[in-house]
Design an enzyme around this catalytic site. Structure first.
Site, PDB file in Angstrom:
ATOM      1  N   ARG A  13     -35.848  46.180 -88.299  1.00  0.00           N
ATOM      2  CA  ARG A  13     -36.559  45.286 -87.437  1.00  0.00           C
ATOM      3  C   ARG A  13     -37.886  45.565 -86.647  1.00  0.00           C
ATOM      4  O   ARG A  13     -39.074  45.340 -87.358  1.00  0.00           O
ATOM      5  CB  ARG A  13     -35.693  44.902 -86.318  1.00  0.00           C
ATOM      6  CG  ARG A  13     -35.792  43.735 -85.479  1.00  0.00           C
ATOM      7  CD  ARG A  13     -36.855  43.949 -84.341  1.00  0.00           C
ATOM      8  NE  ARG A  13     -36.491  45.103 -83.412  1.00  0.00           N
ATOM      9  CZ  ARG A  13     -37.478  45.626 -82.475  1.00  0.00           C
ATOM     10  NH1 ARG A  13     -38.543  45.342 -82.448  1.00  0.00           N
ATOM     11  NH2 ARG A  13     -36.925  46.447 -81.808  1.00  0.00           N
ATOM     12  N   ASP A  14     -37.762  46.697 -85.942  1.00  0.00           N
ATOM     13  CA  ASP A  14     -39.111  47.228 -85.290  1.00  0.00           C
ATOM     14  C   ASP A  14     -39.881  47.940 -86.363  1.00  0.00           C
ATOM     15  O   ASP A  14     -41.186  47.772 -86.450  1.00  0.00           O
ATOM     16  CB  ASP A  14     -38.399  48.326 -84.526  1.00  0.00           C
ATOM     17  CG  ASP A  14     -39.352  48.834 -83.294  1.00  0.00           C
ATOM     18  OD1 ASP A  14     -40.641  48.559 -83.544  1.00  0.00           O
ATOM     19  OD2 ASP A  14     -39.299  49.053 -82.247  1.00  0.00           O
ATOM     20  N   HIS A 207     -34.937  53.866 -76.371  1.00  0.00           N
ATOM     21  CA  HIS A 207     -35.490  53.293 -77.634  1.00  0.00           C
ATOM     22  C   HIS A 207     -36.989  54.064 -77.435  1.00  0.00           C
ATOM     23  O   HIS A 207     -37.809  53.639 -76.550  1.00  0.00           O
ATOM     24  CB  HIS A 207     -35.850  51.671 -77.613  1.00  0.00           C
ATOM     25  CG  HIS A 207     -36.766  51.237 -78.556  1.00  0.00           C
ATOM     26  ND1 HIS A 207     -36.137  50.587 -79.812  1.00  0.00           N
ATOM     27  CD2 HIS A 207     -38.001  51.195 -78.822  1.00  0.00           C
ATOM     28  CE1 HIS A 207     -36.989  50.225 -80.674  1.00  0.00           C
ATOM     29  NE2 HIS A 207     -38.207  50.425 -79.931  1.00  0.00           N
ATOM     30  N   HIS A 209     -40.696  55.894 -78.874  1.00  0.00           N
ATOM     31  CA  HIS A 209     -41.796  55.831 -80.186  1.00  0.00           C
ATOM     32  C   HIS A 209     -42.381  57.161 -80.078  1.00  0.00           C
ATOM     33  O   HIS A 209     -42.180  57.936 -79.000  1.00  0.00           O
ATOM     34  CB  HIS A 209     -42.853  54.695 -79.985  1.00  0.00           C
ATOM     35  CG  HIS A 209     -42.277  53.239 -80.268  1.00  0.00           C
ATOM     36  ND1 HIS A 209     -42.684  52.772 -81.588  1.00  0.00           N
ATOM     37  CD2 HIS A 209     -41.124  52.622 -79.999  1.00  0.00           C
ATOM     38  CE1 HIS A 209     -42.021  51.765 -81.578  1.00  0.00           C
ATOM     39  NE2 HIS A 209     -41.238  51.457 -80.700  1.00  0.00           N
ATOM     40  N   CYS A 240     -45.222  47.624 -82.366  1.00  0.00           N
ATOM     41  CA  CYS A 240     -45.356  46.581 -81.702  1.00  0.00           C
ATOM     42  C   CYS A 240     -46.362  45.683 -82.098  1.00  0.00           C
ATOM     43  O   CYS A 240     -47.563  46.372 -81.625  1.00  0.00           O
ATOM     44  CB  CYS A 240     -45.246  46.644 -80.383  1.00  0.00           C
ATOM     45  SG  CYS A 240     -45.078  45.108 -79.429  1.00  0.00           S
ATOM     46  N   ASN A 249     -41.433  54.704 -84.518  1.00  0.00           N
ATOM     47  CA  ASN A 249     -40.224  54.946 -83.648  1.00  0.00           C
ATOM     48  C   ASN A 249     -39.954  56.176 -84.001  1.00  0.00           C
ATOM     49  O   ASN A 249     -40.537  57.029 -85.151  1.00  0.00           O
ATOM     50  CB  ASN A 249     -39.001  54.267 -84.184  1.00  0.00           C
ATOM     51  CG  ASN A 249     -39.095  52.769 -83.616  1.00  0.00           C
ATOM     52  OD1 ASN A 249     -38.638  52.596 -82.460  1.00  0.00           O
ATOM     53  ND2 ASN A 249     -39.472  51.829 -84.506  1.00  0.00           N
TER      54      ASN A 249
END
Ligand code: ZN
Length: 306
Positions: A13-14, A207, A209, A240, A249
């Site tokens: 996803r990310d 979460h 980064h 993002c 990440n």
């Protein structure tokens, strides 16, 4: 026996949402299956957003429908609004993750709403999902909780307001997201404590980064504050599309290496996890794969947690 830490893979996803190319669906499905085979029990496999906004996520319905058949895997899907949550439910996702930007600028560019409006949307999502026959977990991710590339400093009071609003809306759990990777370890400690004082055990996940190279230091600060769930992306993919300057990440392999070495059991087998990088490279040939383990291999000194 070592204490257990949940490492949730968010690469599909990310990691993919700002990739220059689109990973072919069959390769993505194989990649997710390889991550699951390494022992990862939670995978965020996609995002229910309009394909015109993030074309890399266009196959999310199909990917979710396939991933729910992987044994022992909780399938997470991101949904920014009620429509997305309804699609996530219809396709069988086990848990819906709803992003709520704490900073007004990121909220506007990412969601086209104010943070308060997005908390209201979460309440609508909770109300709808709770009426459905199949139980689905609902997690809200407090994005830009540690700083924003658009608005700059994000005051802790703003994070607390969003977190308490989300707890009141009835989500099962909350995460704090360092969406753009500006956090430092002392800030992690302070904010985790403050949010926990506000919402208690609902705060479950970080979460992180690695924009500034502090990702694992921040994870360690979280561990020391009692956090036992972390998002990470294989090969440190990610970013993002609405937060200029954000980088990947924290690297799943490196996080697992750190945790297992310290005696925290993850249930994940490092060699199989590293092997999954080659499927990622096959699906996204132009993408830079990051991470110490991928580069150097597993050190001969490594011993997994008991
Ligand atoms: Zn992220």
């Amino acid at each position: 026996m070592g204490e257990h830490v949940v490492v949730t893979e968010v690469g599909p996803r990310d990691g993919l949402q700002i990739a220059k190319a689109i990973m072919p669906t069959p390769i993505k499905a194989r990649w997710i299956a390889a991550i699951a085979a390494a022992g990862v029990t939670e995978i965020e496999v996609g995002s229910f957003v309009p394909p015109r906004l993030i074309p890399q996520m266009a196959d999310t319905p199909e990917i979710v429908r396939g991933a729910v058949h992987l044994p022992s895997v909780t399938v997470l899907a991101l949904a920014p609004n009620l429509r997305g949550a309804q699609d996530a439910y219809a396709n069988g996702a086990h848990r819906v993750v709803v992003p709520v930007s704490v900073s007004a600028g990121h909220s506007q560019s990412n969601l086209n709403r104010t943070p308060a409006e997005q908390v209201g949307e979460v309440a609508r999502i909770v109300a709808w999902l709770r009426q459905q026959p199949r139980p689905v977990g609902i997690e809200a991710a407090c994005s830009t909780a540690f700083g924003c590339s658009i608005d700059g400093v994000v005051p802790p009071s703003a994070v607390l307001a969003v977190a308490s609003g989300l707890a009141a809306a009835g989500v099962d759990s909350l995460s704090l997201a360092d969406t753009v990777g500006y956090a430092h370890p002392a800030q992690i400690r302070t904010l985790v404590r403050a949010v926990r004082a506000e919402v208690g055990g609902k705060l479950q996940r970080l979460h992180l980064h690695d924009t500034m190279g502090l990702g694992l230091a921040n994870a360690l600060a979280g561990i020391e504050e009692g956090v036992r769930q972390f998002d990470a992306a294989l090969a440190g993919l990610g970013g993002c599309p609405f937060a200029p300057g954000a980088s990947g990440n924290i690297v799943t392999e490196d996080l697992v290496f750190m945790l297992e070495s310290m005696g925290f059991a993850t249930g994940i087998e490092l060699d199989k996890l590293i092997a999954a990088r080659s499927i990622l490279a096959e699906g996204l040939p132009g993408e830079t794969l990051r991470g110490g383990l991928g580069r150097a291999g597993i050190p001969r000194t490594f011993r997994a947690a008991a």
